[in-house]
Design an enzyme around this catalytic site. Structure first.
Site, PDB file in Angstrom:
ATOM      1  N   ASP A  14      16.266 -32.180  -8.672  1.00  0.00           N
ATOM      2  CA  ASP A  14      17.457 -31.794  -9.436  1.00  0.00           C
ATOM      3  C   ASP A  14      18.739 -31.955  -8.617  1.00  0.00           C
ATOM      4  OD1 ASP A  14      16.777 -29.717  -7.715  1.00  0.00           O
ATOM      5  OD2 ASP A  14      16.241 -28.320  -9.295  1.00  0.00           O
ATOM      6  N   HIS A  30      11.714 -20.061 -12.989  1.00  0.00           N
ATOM      7  CA  HIS A  30      11.960 -21.491 -13.224  1.00  0.00           C
ATOM      8  C   HIS A  30      11.351 -22.361 -12.138  1.00  0.00           C
ATOM      9  CE1 HIS A  30      16.079 -21.085 -10.979  1.00  0.00           C
ATOM     10  NE2 HIS A  30      15.247 -21.718 -10.180  1.00  0.00           N
TER      11      HIS A  30
HETATM   12  C1  F6R Z   1      15.681 -26.612  -6.133  1.00  0.00           C
HETATM   13  C2  F6R Z   1      14.891 -26.117  -7.241  1.00  0.00           C
HETATM   14  C3  F6R Z   1      14.898 -24.681  -7.631  1.00  0.00           C
HETATM   15  C4  F6R Z   1      14.551 -23.760  -6.458  1.00  0.00           C
HETATM   16  C5  F6R Z   1      14.516 -22.306  -6.911  1.00  0.00           C
HETATM   17  C6  F6R Z   1      14.266 -21.355  -5.754  1.00  0.00           C
HETATM   18  O1  F6R Z   1      15.527 -28.006  -5.981  1.00  0.00           O
HETATM   19  O2  F6R Z   1      14.275 -26.907  -7.869  1.00  0.00           O
HETATM   20  O3  F6R Z   1      13.961 -24.483  -8.652  1.00  0.00           O
HETATM   21  O4  F6R Z   1      13.311 -24.113  -5.943  1.00  0.00           O
HETATM   22  O5  F6R Z   1      15.730 -21.970  -7.525  1.00  0.00           O
HETATM   23  O6  F6R Z   1      15.324 -21.424  -4.870  1.00  0.00           O
HETATM   24  P1  F6R Z   1      15.245 -20.720  -3.424  1.00  0.00           P
HETATM   25  O7  F6R Z   1      14.209 -21.457  -2.653  1.00  0.00           O
HETATM   26  O8  F6R Z   1      16.619 -20.884  -2.858  1.00  0.00           O
HETATM   27  O9  F6R Z   1      14.868 -19.304  -3.682  1.00  0.00           O
END
Ligand code: F6R
Length: 261
Positions: A67, A138
């Site tokens: 993304d 998500h």
């Molecule tokens: C980023 C992505 C998001 C993150 C998720 C968790 O490329 O796809 O789904 O993996 O928002 O983010 P963190 O790791 O910062 O808690």
């Protein structure tokens, strides 16, 4: 599904990096699906270490990121282009021509999204897809309510995600509202899924994903449909799992399974 519980963030990151490295070692032109956010940072550090110390070769690897924020240029220090360059690509021998990250600045998003889908297919599909999980469950930016059959497209971020990601920006108002993201259907087509989660802020999302019903309200629950999905989590992220002791029993008994020690 395999649920693998580790004593620390570092330990789960190293174990998950070994899975990615194994794919690259057995298939030098592997197609890697990559993620950003806080969680994969230590895994990327370990892949860099393996490249520098053990000669892990990325020269033929192709990569596709999940993304990107709409409206941020590749040079913006909160863009996922910038993140990937700083946290992985500039430290390994990946060929820049083999890197694919959704564009946050295209003038024709539908055409770009179709091109991205087609390009994944042309490369033979994703061999292993790395995933984090949002506190709302998500994967990529497939927020609650996203179709489990969705493809690469523009998504409006949920307020929870904007709040969670505000820590990376000067203020909440600076967090982009839209992102371009692979769909749940796109992600489920990868041969192998590796999801990482650390900390008690992810405990509810992890329990919903692994033990809840398969639902668009928690898009990570779609991993229950995948024949080869691995959850690398720490004790805090495992905190709400009702069947935790069973997963630990399986992990301890599994021949050759990545082990906490
Ligand atoms: C980023 C992505 C998001 C993150 C998720 C968790 O490329 O796809 O789904 O993996 O928002 O983010 P963190 O790791 O910062 O808690």
């Amino acid at each position: 599904m395999q649920v693998l519980i580790y004593p620390s963030y570092e330990a789960l990151s190293v174990a998950a990096a070994e899975v990615i490295a194994e794919v690259v070692a057995t298939k030098p032109d592997a197609v890697l699906g990559l993620a950003t956010g806080s969680t994969p940072r230590a895994l990327y550090k370990e892949l860099i270490r393996m490249h520098k110390d053990e000669g892990l070769d990325f020269s033929h690897v192709r990569t596709f990121n999940l993304d990107e924020y709409v409206g941020l240029t590749a040079e913006h220090d909160q863009s996922y282009h910038y993140f990937m360059h700083e946290n992985l690509f500039k430290h390994i021998n990946v060929n820049p021509q083999n890197i694919h990250i959704p564009s946050g600045t295209t003038h024709n998003y539908p055409a770009f999204c179709q091109w991205y889908e087609d390009r994944i297919e042309e490369c033979g599909g994703i061999d292993v897809q790395l995933l984090g999980i949002g506190s709302d469950g998500h994967i990529a930016f497939n927020e609650p309510g996203s179709s489990l059959g969705s493809r690469t497209r523009i998504k409006t971020l949920a307020e929870q995600t904007i709040d969670d990601n505000a820590r990376f920006f000067k203020s909440k108002d600076d967090v982009p509202i839209y992102a371009i993201t692979m769909g749940v259907g796109t992600i489920l087509e990868a041969d192998k899924l590796v999801l990482l989660a650390s900390g008690d802020g992810k405990a509810k999302a992890i329990a919903d994903a692994i033990e809840g019903p398969i639902s668009a309200m928690c898009t990570a629950s779609s991993l229950q449909l995948h024949p080869d999905s691995l959850f690398f989590i720490d004790g805090a992220a495992a905190g709400n799992l009702e069947m935790r002791s069973y997963y630990e029993w399986i992990q301890a008994k599994m021949p050759g399974a990545p082990h906490p020690d």
